[in-house]
Design a protein around this motif. Structure first.
Motif, short mmCIF file in Angstrom:
data_model
loop_
_atom_site.label_atom_id
_atom_site.label_comp_id
_atom_site.label_asym_id
_atom_site.label_seq_id
_atom_site.Cartn_x
_atom_site.Cartn_y
_atom_site.Cartn_z
N MET A 100 -5.49 -0.27 -4.02
CA MET A 100 -4.71 -0.99 -3.01
C MET A 100 -3.26 -0.54 -2.93
O MET A 100 -2.70 -0.45 -1.86
CB MET A 100 -4.77 -2.48 -3.28
N GLY A 101 -2.65 -0.33 -4.07
CA GLY A 101 -1.24 0.09 -4.02
C GLY A 101 -0.46 -0.37 -5.22
O GLY A 101 -0.98 -0.36 -6.35
N SER A 145 0.84 -1.19 0.00
CA SER A 145 0.00 0.00 0.00
C SER A 145 0.88 1.24 0.00
O SER A 145 2.06 1.19 0.34
CB SER A 145 -0.89 0.00 1.24
N ARG A 146 0.29 2.38 -0.37
CA ARG A 146 1.04 3.64 -0.34
C ARG A 146 1.58 3.89 1.06
O ARG A 146 2.70 4.37 1.23
CB ARG A 146 0.12 4.79 -0.75
N GLU A 154 2.39 1.72 3.40
CA GLU A 154 3.54 0.84 3.69
C GLU A 154 4.79 1.34 2.99
O GLU A 154 5.89 1.31 3.55
CB GLU A 154 3.25 -0.59 3.21
#
Ligand code: CA
Length: 223
Positions: free
Chosen positions: A217-218, A171-172, A174
């Motif tokens: 989600m990323g 994810s962004r 993370e």
């Protein structure tokens, strides 16, 4: 910490699951080798606990299959088969530890902690590859099809982080947490901006594309 528990005896499974959840671990339970295999394809786990005698795919075989895709996920085998030969078979199949049933739950938890600890300390290999992309963590260099790619420090660390976690959607948040420091402001689009820089450098003139956007989600690096 997310754990996959593959165990076909429901009583044993619910006992282990409950005990692990009391330690605040998150546990997915699979009641056969096949269900376990499907879960591990779909999800990312920090630890796999594997029974040996299982329907469809036995624990030794499943262990080998998991290891083909993932060198690092800790695997703890837990089985009523307790001869040295069985333990050797399990460890040779790629398990990190092997406990025989019946077992002491406190010892089991201690071994789980050891595996988590070790996984944390373990550094991935110096050279990480994905298709024809190669990143060298010692020289901090990147090549694609053998051709050198010049990256800024930030782009390099972003790529390194994504490659360490290849085949896994990040994810962004993370990415930001791991690649930018604590002063990173949430809500900026800096991650997307750098993903674009990186994409232009590694994917633009190459196939297959390796850096994928997973809408909502990323980002994910995979072949
Ligand atoms: Ca069993």
């Amino acid at each position: 910490m997310k754990i996959l528990l593959v165990e076909d005896e429901l009583k044993v499974a619910s006992f282990i699951k409950k005990g692990l959840e009391e330690q605040t671990y998150v546990v997915d339970h699979a009641n056969s080798g096949l269900v376990g295999k499907n879960l591990i394809i779909k999800n990312q786990y920090d630890l796999v606990i594997l029974d040996v005698i299982l329907p469809h795919i036995n624990g030794f075989e499943l262990c080998r299959q998991i290891r083909k895709d993932d060198e690092y996920v800790p695997i703890l085998m837990l089985s009523a088969l307790n001869s040295p030969d069985d333990k050797i078979k399990g460890l040779d199949a790629g398990a990190d530890d092997y406990m025989s049933k019946p077992f002491n739950f406190s010892e089991f938890l201690a071994r789980v902690r050891v595996l988590f600890r070790r996984a944390h300390q373990q550094h991935p290999e110096t050279i990480i590859t994905l298709a024809d992309l190669e990143l060298n963590r010692d020289s901090k260099t990147v090549t694609r099809s053998g051709k050198h790619i010049t990256l800024t420090a930030k782009e390099y660390y972003l790529l390194e982080f994504l490659l360490i976690n290849k085949n896994r959607v990040m994810s962004r948040a993370e990415i930001a947490e791991n690649v930018w420091d604590a002063s990173f402001e949430n809500g900026t689009n800096i991650v997307d901006v750098y993903i674009n820089y990186l994409r232009n450098k590694i994917d633009k003139n190459n196939t297959p594309k390796l850096l994928h956007t997973v809408v909502g989600m990323g980002y994910l690096m995979k072949e």
